[in-house]
Design an enzyme around this catalytic site. Structure first.
Site, PDB file in Angstrom:
ATOM      1  N   LYS A  87       0.678  -1.238   0.026  1.00 34.45           N
ATOM      2  CA  LYS A  87       0.013  -0.018  -0.024  1.00 34.45           C
ATOM      3  C   LYS A  87       0.748   1.273  -0.011  1.00 34.45           C
ATOM      4  O   LYS A  87       0.533   2.365  -0.477  1.00 34.45           O
ATOM      5  CB  LYS A  87      -0.891   0.149   1.195  1.00 34.45           C
ATOM      6  CG  LYS A  87      -2.174  -0.945   1.182  1.00 34.45           C
ATOM      7  CD  LYS A  87      -3.104  -0.804   2.196  1.00 34.45           C
ATOM      8  CE  LYS A  87      -4.162  -1.910   2.214  1.00 34.45           C
ATOM      9  NZ  LYS A  87      -3.977  -2.602   3.678  1.00 34.45           N
ATOM     10  N   ARG A  88       1.926   1.287   0.751  1.00 35.35           N
ATOM     11  CA  ARG A  88       2.896   2.417   0.651  1.00 35.35           C
ATOM     12  C   ARG A  88       3.227   2.661  -0.818  1.00 35.35           C
ATOM     13  O   ARG A  88       3.553   3.990  -0.964  1.00 35.35           O
ATOM     14  CB  ARG A  88       4.391   2.022   1.115  1.00 35.35           C
ATOM     15  CG  ARG A  88       4.311   1.889   2.570  1.00 35.35           C
ATOM     16  CD  ARG A  88       5.601   1.604   3.020  1.00 35.35           C
ATOM     17  NE  ARG A  88       6.418   0.358   2.718  1.00 35.35           N
ATOM     18  CZ  ARG A  88       7.528   0.375   1.965  1.00 35.35           C
ATOM     19  NH1 ARG A  88       7.857   1.663   1.537  1.00 35.35           N
ATOM     20  NH2 ARG A  88       8.030  -0.600   1.417  1.00 35.35           N
TER      21      ARG A  88
END
Ligand code: GLU
Length: 495
Positions: A260-261
């Site tokens: 997700k980063r």
């Protein structure tokens, strides 16, 4: 010749994709699903979908349906699964609990499984401490007499069941790595059933793959460390070991595992951004694999025909959003006008310019999208490209024009009102005549014209855009399309 991944032994290849319904389908897992699908379809085998929902605390409501939807959107279909039934189901792991308990009982009976009464966390800490100091480690429970253990369990004492891991090295063949495995003593006595009798992933996955007669297990490299334990379980149960292939990881640009980063990394996010499903599938197959003839733009049947598991690179791959967008653009250009409209419709709805329902409106929109699509990479970008169709000069006043330029624009307005700009040829003829009459030509003529009628200083070819505006102004599209003469009237009134 059939690709190397197909057995050619008369056994039908049975593959499976086994998502956990714990959240969104991410690109790495989507690629695993795609590779399984390509091998199944390429070999004439079957693809089974199995929902691994045994970790109840991590299951997310609705996640299963969303995963199915994402897979279908990518063009992946399956032959057996919770929603299609089929052969050797049930295909939801939680429905197989009794069978899992039966396998645990079999392992307990043969002595390959044993009860352990110690707290799982305490055992882990003790084992780590032993390995750090180089001390041999005795698994608590191994030495307890099985009959005593059974009596304690029958009396209600909580216990997990552990697998008595082999003392020999465990070797297996990996489709990309060749022979691999672990040295003697590397596999610990892992838990196969929790104190509440629920099976762990390690036990359930082996029982399910065996019962479903899976021949190829293709999954992410993150599962590589689980495989020796599973291979040992197959041997302990006397079952045939499937062929394993562990796919390299998909990394972000900073070379850490894609997460997700790194922004939008779910299949759903790509769909919402208007990437085409077939383009994403095409992109995913190119991660670590190159088609034999350099054409990288592949539809489903081309992928099935060309894909060969053995040609996959065993090194990790980096996700490249630009390449994905390029492929999406290529696939968008291959869509028929009708299909492009259907796919783009939700994005226009969202933008407040719904693609009208009448046949004339739809035909007009099809032509409009053919004009704007080549410059767009994603469906989501199309409404912005089409915005000049709905531009209203009154919304943003233009500087006054005069002299020859005003004369030329006045002539364009008159030609537009007379219907002379309704076709490409009509526009070209009018522009030639107006150029001649006013001495203005090229950029000096077309740049102000574009600005006055679209509010932009670049965009689609005027010879196509202007007839489109004219046609739109006579249709019941919403919002209304202002004719070229009406747009120019505003500019000329400002003199
Ligand atoms: N359920 C596992 C996962 O989602 C897959 C396990 C497997 O393919 O063996 O990562």
């Amino acid at each position: 010749m059939a690709p190397a991944q197909c057995g050619g032994t008369g056994v039908t290849e049975r593959l499976r994709f086994a998502p956990s319904p714990t959240g969104k389908l991410h690109l790495g897992n989507a690629r695993t699903a795609l590779v399984n699908w390509l091998v199944a379809r390429g070999c004439g085998g079957s693809l089974n979908l199995r929902v691994e929902d045994t970790d109840e605390n991590r299951n997310v409501e609705g996640a299963e349906q969303r995963i199915f939807e994402d897979l279908r959107w990518l063009g992946i279909d399956w032959d057996e699964g919770p929603d299609v039934g089929g052969g050797r189901g049930p295909y939801r792991q939680s429905d197989r609990r009794l069978r899992h308990q039966e396998v645990v009982a079999e392992l307990l009976a043969s002595g390959a499984g044993y009860y352990c009464f110690e707290d799982v966390g305490d055992v882990r800490v003790a084992r780590t401490a032993a390995s750090e100091t180089g001390q041999p480690f005795e698994w608590p429970g191994r030495a307890i007499d099985p009959q005593d253990a059974r009596a304690r369990v029958a009396a209600g004492e909580p216990a997990v069941v552990r697998f008595r891991a082999p003392s020999d090295p465990v070797r297996f063949l990996d489709g990309l790595r060749g022979e691999t495995g672990v040295a003697a003593g590397q596999i610990g006595d892992f838990v196969i059933a929790r104190a509440d009798r629920s099976p762990t992933y390690q036990l359930a996955v082996v029982a399910d793959d065996h019962d479903m007669a899976v021949t190829h297990v293709i999954r992410g490299q993150d599962h590589l460390s689980n495989t020796p334990g599973q291979v040992a379980l197959y041997s302990a149960l006397g079952w045939e070991v499937p062929r394993f292939t562990h796919l390299p990881l998909v990394l972000g640009e900073d070379r850490s595992r894609l997460s997700k980063r790194h922004g939008a990394t779910s299949v759903a996010a790509m769909r919402e951004r208007g990437v085409l499903g077939e383009a994403l599938a095409n992109y995913l197959v190119l991660l670590g694999w190159a088609p034999p003839d350099d054409d990288e733009v592949l539809d489903a049947s081309a992928m099935i025909g060309a894909f060969d598991l053995a040609g996959l690179s065993p090194t990790n791959v980096v996700f490249d959003q630009d390449k994905l967008e390029w492929l999406s653009q290529q696939h968008m250009q291959r869509l028929s006008p009708d299909a492009l409209c259907t796919r783009a419709a939700p994005f226009f709805e969202e933008a407040g310019t719904p693609l009208g329902a009448g046949p004339d409106e739809l035909a007009w929109w099809q032509e409009a999208l053919q004009l704007f699509a080549p410059a767009a990479h994603r469906l989501e970008e199309l409404p912005a490209h089409a915005a000049p169709l709905f531009w209203e000069p009154a919304d943003s006043p233009r500087p006054a024009i005069d002299g020859d330029l005003a004369g030329a624009m006045g002539r364009f307005a008159a030609a537009a009102a007379a219907g002379e700009l309704d076709t490409e040829d009509g526009f070209r003829n009018a522009a030639r005549a107006i150029g001649k009459a006013t001495g203005l030509r090229g950029r000096g003529l077309f740049h102000p014209l574009r600005e006055l009628i679209t509010g932009q200083d670049m965009g689609a070819e005027l010879a196509r855009l202007i007839p489109l505006i004219q046609a739109g102004s006579r249709l019941a599209v919403r919002p209304a399309v202002l004719s070229v003469e009406a747009r120019l009237a505003v500019a000329l009134a400002a003199r």
